[in-house]
Design an enzyme around this catalytic site. Sequence first.
Site, PDB file in Angstrom:
ATOM      1  CB  ALA A 102      -0.886  -0.019   1.234  1.00 35.36           C
ATOM      2  N   GLY A 145       0.800  -4.966   0.900  1.00 33.32           N
ATOM      3  CA  GLY A 145      -0.391  -5.035   0.051  1.00 33.32           C
ATOM      4  C   GLY A 145      -0.127  -5.715  -1.287  1.00 33.32           C
ATOM      5  CD  GLU A 148      -2.145  -7.429   2.950  1.00 30.18           C
ATOM      6  OE1 GLU A 148      -1.867  -6.278   2.543  1.00 30.18           O
ATOM      7  OE2 GLU A 148      -2.638  -7.658   4.058  1.00 30.18           O
ATOM      8  CD  GLU A 168       1.867  -5.403   5.682  1.00 30.44           C
ATOM      9  OE1 GLU A 168       2.656  -6.314   6.004  1.00 30.44           O
ATOM     10  OE2 GLU A 168       1.089  -5.490   4.718  1.00 30.44           O
TER      11      GLU A 168
HETATM   12  N1  CAA Z   1       4.640   3.213  -0.588  1.00 29.79           N
HETATM   13  C1  CAA Z   1       5.036   4.375  -1.126  1.00 29.79           C
HETATM   14  N2  CAA Z   1       6.180   4.509  -1.808  1.00 29.79           N
HETATM   15  C2  CAA Z   1       6.967   3.423  -1.937  1.00 29.79           C
HETATM   16  C3  CAA Z   1       6.621   2.188  -1.396  1.00 29.79           C
HETATM   17  C4  CAA Z   1       5.383   2.098  -0.699  1.00 29.79           C
HETATM   18  N3  CAA Z   1       4.930   0.936  -0.177  1.00 29.79           N
HETATM   19  N4  CAA Z   1       7.604   1.307  -1.672  1.00 29.79           N
HETATM   20  C5  CAA Z   1       8.517   1.964  -2.382  1.00 29.79           C
HETATM   21  N5  CAA Z   1       8.149   3.248  -2.545  1.00 29.79           N
HETATM   22  C6  CAA Z   1       8.859   4.322  -3.248  1.00 29.79           C
HETATM   23  C7  CAA Z   1      10.016   4.833  -2.425  1.00 29.79           C
HETATM   24  O1  CAA Z   1       9.588   5.771  -1.471  1.00 29.79           O
HETATM   25  C8  CAA Z   1      10.883   5.420  -3.505  1.00 29.79           C
HETATM   26  O2  CAA Z   1      10.337   6.651  -3.871  1.00 29.79           O
HETATM   27  P1  CAA Z   1      11.324   7.969  -4.024  1.00 29.79           P
HETATM   28  O3  CAA Z   1      12.243   7.609  -5.163  1.00 29.79           O
HETATM   29  O4  CAA Z   1      10.371   9.078  -4.320  1.00 29.79           O
HETATM   30  O5  CAA Z   1      12.044   8.091  -2.726  1.00 29.79           O
HETATM   31  C9  CAA Z   1      10.677   4.466  -4.671  1.00 29.79           C
HETATM   32  O6  CAA Z   1       9.461   3.791  -4.424  1.00 29.79           O
HETATM   33  C10 CAA Z   1      11.769   3.436  -4.794  1.00 29.79           C
HETATM   34  O7  CAA Z   1      11.886   2.781  -3.542  1.00 29.79           O
HETATM   35  P2  CAA Z   1      13.300   2.559  -2.791  1.00 29.79           P
HETATM   36  O8  CAA Z   1      14.220   3.673  -3.097  1.00 29.79           O
HETATM   37  O9  CAA Z   1      12.998   2.277  -1.363  1.00 29.79           O
HETATM   38  O10 CAA Z   1      13.792   1.236  -3.557  1.00 29.79           O
HETATM   39  P3  CAA Z   1      14.773   0.117  -3.013  1.00 29.79           P
HETATM   40  O11 CAA Z   1      15.082  -0.748  -4.190  1.00 29.79           O
HETATM   41  O12 CAA Z   1      15.895   0.678  -2.245  1.00 29.79           O
HETATM   42  O13 CAA Z   1      13.885  -0.735  -1.949  1.00 29.79           O
HETATM   43  C11 CAA Z   1      11.894  -1.873  -1.187  1.00 29.79           C
HETATM   44  C12 CAA Z   1      12.784  -1.476  -2.387  1.00 29.79           C
HETATM   45  C13 CAA Z   1      12.626  -2.869  -0.285  1.00 29.79           C
HETATM   46  C14 CAA Z   1      10.636  -2.527  -1.743  1.00 29.79           C
HETATM   47  C15 CAA Z   1      11.550  -0.609  -0.361  1.00 29.79           C
HETATM   48  O14 CAA Z   1      11.043   0.379  -1.248  1.00 29.79           O
HETATM   49  C16 CAA Z   1      10.516  -0.837   0.700  1.00 29.79           C
HETATM   50  O15 CAA Z   1      10.824  -1.350   1.758  1.00 29.79           O
HETATM   51  N6  CAA Z   1       9.250  -0.420   0.439  1.00 29.79           N
HETATM   52  C17 CAA Z   1       8.190  -0.507   1.415  1.00 29.79           C
HETATM   53  C18 CAA Z   1       7.692  -1.927   1.571  1.00 29.79           C
HETATM   54  C19 CAA Z   1       6.593  -1.962   2.621  1.00 29.79           C
HETATM   55  O16 CAA Z   1       6.786  -1.661   3.767  1.00 29.79           O
HETATM   56  N7  CAA Z   1       5.391  -2.381   2.182  1.00 29.79           N
HETATM   57  C20 CAA Z   1       4.236  -2.477   3.063  1.00 29.79           C
HETATM   58  C21 CAA Z   1       3.409  -1.234   2.963  1.00 29.79           C
HETATM   59  S1  CAA Z   1       2.109  -1.181   4.170  1.00 29.79           S
HETATM   60  C22 CAA Z   1       0.887  -2.147   3.505  1.00 29.79           C
HETATM   61  O17 CAA Z   1       0.986  -2.671   2.417  1.00 29.79           O
HETATM   62  C23 CAA Z   1      -0.357  -2.296   4.347  1.00 29.79           C
HETATM   63  C24 CAA Z   1      -1.311  -3.319   3.875  1.00 29.79           C
HETATM   64  O18 CAA Z   1      -1.411  -4.386   4.407  1.00 29.79           O
HETATM   65  C25 CAA Z   1      -2.234  -3.032   2.792  1.00 29.79           C
END
Ligand code: CAA
Length: 294
Positions: A102, A145, A148, A168
């Site tokens: 998400a 998400g 999911e 999460e």
């Molecule tokens: N939401 C918003 N933006 C996200 C995102 C997310 N879930 N995941 C990645 N992005 C964005 C980053 O902020 C970044 O944007 P900017 O260039 O503007 O800074 C861009 O995508 C690239 O991401 P990274 O620079 O972090 O890329 P990376 O290769 O270094 O890492 C990753 C990749 C490990 C997937 C890392 O991006 C990450 O940990 N993302 C979050 C994963 C996460 O926590 N997901 C769960 C979300 S909560 C949820 O989903 C609730 C639910 O149950 C519905």
Amino acid sequence: MTSRAIGRILFSNIQNKATLAKLIQNVRLYSVPAENFEFIKVSKTGANNNVGIIQLNRPKALNALCNGLMTEVSKALDHLEADKSVGAIIITGSEKAFAAGADIKEMKDNKYSDCISGNFLEHWSRVAQTYKPVIAAVNGYALGGGCELAMMCDIIYAGDSAKFGQPEILIGTIPGAGGTQRLTRSVGKSKAMEIVLTGCQVPAVEAEKMGLVSKVFPADKLLDETVKLAEKIASNSQLTNAMAKEAVNVAYETTLREGLRFEKRMFHGTFGTKDQKEGMAAFAEKRKPNFTNE
Ligand code: CAA
């Protein structure tokens, strides 16, 4: 320039029939968008043009599932379900990310009261309510998400670089679109607990061993293999596919006794369809069935 004029120019440049056939196939692939989507691409493919593809297309955010994107996915599913020629649907992303979850930036300031009053994320369940078979083709990250969303689909195929996880917990929340429930039913309590409580990333091969994923392919072969699977499924009666899908899904929601009763009634119900008559007649007559979805 009109499409007819473009067609005339293209036609005059075509050297042979093979080139023409390829061109027609490609045009078909990109000629079916329901409307102008911002975050996804919608197309149809397959030899019989009967496979719908929804490609998540928000590369800069690793396909983070913002509200707009998931609303578009719902609209695309409405469109592909209404299209009688479509027998199966694929949801896919890019080579780097199926979806990284998400959209954290979009939801970070949400208040509890907003979540309750807007029933936050409830509209995502549209994916699981699709009556046509839906296959997730997962390359790269399928986190939070994203994992999911894949689990809302009926079958998950993965590229060998795919990574699944529910991270999460690392950002102070818990899975909110089925992660604690579908993952547990899929891989069992101990593995689900480990994934949910550590936020670890599970590589594709391990996800396959757990039963989360049906098959793993080299990343660049994933979509072709998924289309083959979708075409095979789409060649069945759409009606019978829907009945089979519903019966399997009931297994997640009821007791064995009730599930068996439901299955039996569904099975009986197939005998009220033309496609059952056609399927069994075709078997007896040693020919291919011609299903009409009736
Ligand atoms: N939401 C918003 N933006 C996200 C995102 C997310 N879930 N995941 C990645 N992005 C964005 C980053 O902020 C970044 O944007 P900017 O260039 O503007 O800074 C861009 O995508 C690239 O991401 P990274 O620079 O972090 O890329 P990376 O290769 O270094 O890492 C990753 C990749 C490990 C997937 C890392 O991006 C990450 O940990 N993302 C979050 C994963 C996460 O926590 N997901 C769960 C979300 S909560 C949820 O989903 C609730 C639910 O149950 C519905």
